[in-house]
Design an enzyme around this catalytic site. Structure first.
Site, PDB file in Angstrom:
ATOM      1  N   LYS A 132      44.891  51.619  28.826  1.00 51.97           N
ATOM      2  CA  LYS A 132      44.058  50.459  29.182  1.00 51.97           C
ATOM      3  C   LYS A 132      42.700  50.949  29.674  1.00 51.97           C
ATOM      4  CE  LYS A 132      44.352  46.109  31.864  1.00 51.97           C
ATOM      5  NZ  LYS A 132      45.139  45.311  32.832  1.00 51.97           N
TER       6      LYS A 132
ATOM      7  N   SER B 109      45.991  40.392  31.400  1.00 50.00           N
ATOM      8  CA  SER B 109      44.768  41.017  30.992  1.00 50.00           C
ATOM      9  C   SER B 109      44.973  42.262  30.134  1.00 50.00           C
ATOM     10  CB  SER B 109      43.960  41.423  32.232  1.00 50.00           C
ATOM     11  OG  SER B 109      44.650  42.423  32.965  1.00 50.00           O
TER      12      SER B 109
ATOM     13  N   SER C  17      49.764  40.763  34.544  1.00 57.93           N
ATOM     14  CA  SER C  17      49.065  41.289  33.374  1.00 57.93           C
ATOM     15  C   SER C  17      49.794  42.321  32.541  1.00 57.93           C
ATOM     16  CB  SER C  17      47.738  41.901  33.795  1.00 57.93           C
ATOM     17  OG  SER C  17      46.798  40.894  33.960  1.00 57.93           O
TER      18      SER C  17
END
Ligand code: GLN
Length: 494
Positions: A78, A158, A182
């Site tokens: 990420k 997210s 998330s």
């Protein structure tokens, strides 16, 4: 021939050790799937040169025997993990072209164990969102499509890039972070396992902060066993993070016996949210039945303060974000706007922040500054903190009688991109209804793919565990995974 891009970590590890495959072959196979996946917009940066170099080192290490489980395993990261020399922007223009001079503890732990980095994965800006529509890189698209439709769907957020990439076989596992859901929500939307560990289990050092008392790093994987392997490498006691717990990291994989006989699983009555769809309700009931069939006892529990969790989260998270994001001022960090003649330092801050941050981030900074301001602190922030204590206490009381708690992960399957962005932002915030309480209480939670919706999309069930009992939680999840038998994959259209 083995399809290298659909193997689990556990299978690949065994084949690598047995020299049936090489880390270099694996890396090349994944570099090719990443190249072919641009339509999903999941990767914000691709790092094939790093992958090739690390794969070569992994092959050398495998050659001499005794290599760790992750040696040669291709991973996507990420965008908010700081990776040395590689763009780490947290999905924001304010960190455009930021290349950290250091490596986050989690990614360093993975590289120490021989993992191979394929690149960085898109995400909602500063991890704020539930649909991956606030990234400065544009929307991430899910590889899944509803039956009879080609409307692009959200992979969730997210950590949407992390979910989309893994679901489309563009990594063997990916890293996410979870502040209010998330990891678990995107995992549920894309048919993956998503684990949020106990707050303090995994170091936050080198992870760009959103709301520090809620943020926690975790993996997306194809199976529960892979989640156990990933957590075993990610977790560490870290001197660089004073909130990292001084608890030795157990062998999580060894805990996976699938035996849950006599375990007590709580089902919270307050989670029967108003208007819960019948398919989510049915999925939840079936999950409870499956666990009962495995010898667990299902008991109804009460978490009475659940209804205050979302309002309290949307005070605490923005409050912490407004403070964390103050550092991006165009001086210490971040984009600096051109300033006009006669502008002073205040105008420079204002113009830099106005240009660098997106709308959702600005909204959170404004809410956060408001609830922390002298006149409103007691009315909002202090009360939200009190509610947080009550939510924590609800769980402590529940865990006096149960070993784990079973809930749905999300109130619905994945929605269409664009379908929620024009609505009231509160609509999007409701996505986190089943997940935020877990962050508020600092507990571990895992989403396990458990079924399909009538529209042909994956649905997940969440298990919540006692603090630092990831081993027990993973074992219950393993039992659930076994009975759920989820094997669906998206049809390849990209
Ligand atoms: N959707 C939630 C939010 O927007 C949670 C995000 C997260 O867990 N990072 O704040």
């Amino acid at each position: 021939m083995t399809d290298l891009t659909t193997l689990t970590i556990a299978d690949a590890r065994d084949k690598l050790r047995a020299k049936e495959i090489s880390a270099t072959d694996l890396a090349e196979a994944y570099i090719a799937t990443v190249e072919g996946g641009d339509a999903l917009n999941a990767y914000s940066v691709k790092t094939p040169e790093i992958a090739r170099e690390q794969a070569k080192a992994a092959d050398d290490r495998l050659g001499s025997g005794g290599a760790p489980s992750l040696c040669g395993i291709p991973i996507g990261v990420k965008d908010l993990y700081c990776t040395k020399g590689v763009n780490s922007q947290s999905g924001s223009n304010i960190l455009k072209d930021f290349k950290p001079a250091y490596e986050s503890t989690v990614t360093q732990n993975l590289w120490n164990d021989g993992a191979v980095m394929l690149g960085k994965l898109s995400m909602d800006e500063f991890a704020m969102g539930s649909s991956n529509e606030t990234a400065c890189y544009g929307n991430v698209v899910s590889p899944w499509r509803a039956k009879g439709s080609d409307a692009p769907l959200t992979p969730g957020g997210s950590s949407g890039g992390s979910a989309s990439a893994l679901a489309a076989d563009m990594a063997m596992a990916t890293l996410g972070t979870d502040t209010g859901g998330s990891i678990r929500q995107p995992a549920a939307f894309t048919g993956l396992v998503g684990l949020k560990p106990t707050w303090g289990r995994v170091s936050r050092w080198g992870i760009i902060a959103f709301a520090s008392s809620l943020d926690q790093a975790g993996p997306f994987t194809r199976t529960v066993r892979d989640a156990a392997i990933m957590l075993g490498s990610m977790a560490s006691v870290d001197d660089k993070d004073s909130t990292s717990a001084e608890i030795a990291v157990p062998d999580y994989e060894a805990a996976l016996t699938g035996d849950i006989k006599g375990k007590r699983i709580g089902v919270p009555k307050e989670y029967v949210a108003d208007g819960m769809s019948s398919e989510i309700k049915a999925l939840w009931e079936k999950g409870a039945e499956d666990l009962r069939a495995k010898g667990a006892e299902i008991v109804e529990i009460s978490l009475p303060h659940t209804k205050y969790a979302l309002p309290a989260y949307y005070i605490i998270a923005p409050a912490e974000a407004s403070s964390n994001l103050a550092r991006y001022d165009g001086v210490r960090y971040g984009h600096r706007a051109d300033i006009g003649k006669g502008d002073g330092i205040t105008e420079m801050y204002e113009k830099s922040r106005a240009a660098g941050f997106g709308a959702e981030v600005k909204r959170r900074i404004m809410i956060g500054s408001y609830v922390l301001s002298a006149g409103y602190y007691d009315a909002y922030y202090s009360r939200a903190q009190k509610i947080r204590t009550l939510i924590k206490r609800d769980f402590e009381q529940a865990f006096e009688t149960v070993d784990a708690i079973l809930t749905p992960t999300t109130p619905s399957p994945a929605f269409e991109l664009g379908s929620m962005t024009d609505a009231d932002p509160v609509e999007m915030y409701l996505q986190d209804i089943f997940t935020v309480t877990v962050n508020m209480a600092g507990l571990p939670g895992i989403s396990v793919p458990a079924g399909m919706s009538e529209s042909g999309l994956p649905l997940g069930l969440q298990l919540i565990g006692k603090a630092f009992d990831e081993a027990g939680l993973l074992n219950t999840a393993y039992a659930l995974e076994e009975t759920a038998g989820f094997t669906a994959k998206p049809d390849k259209w990209w």
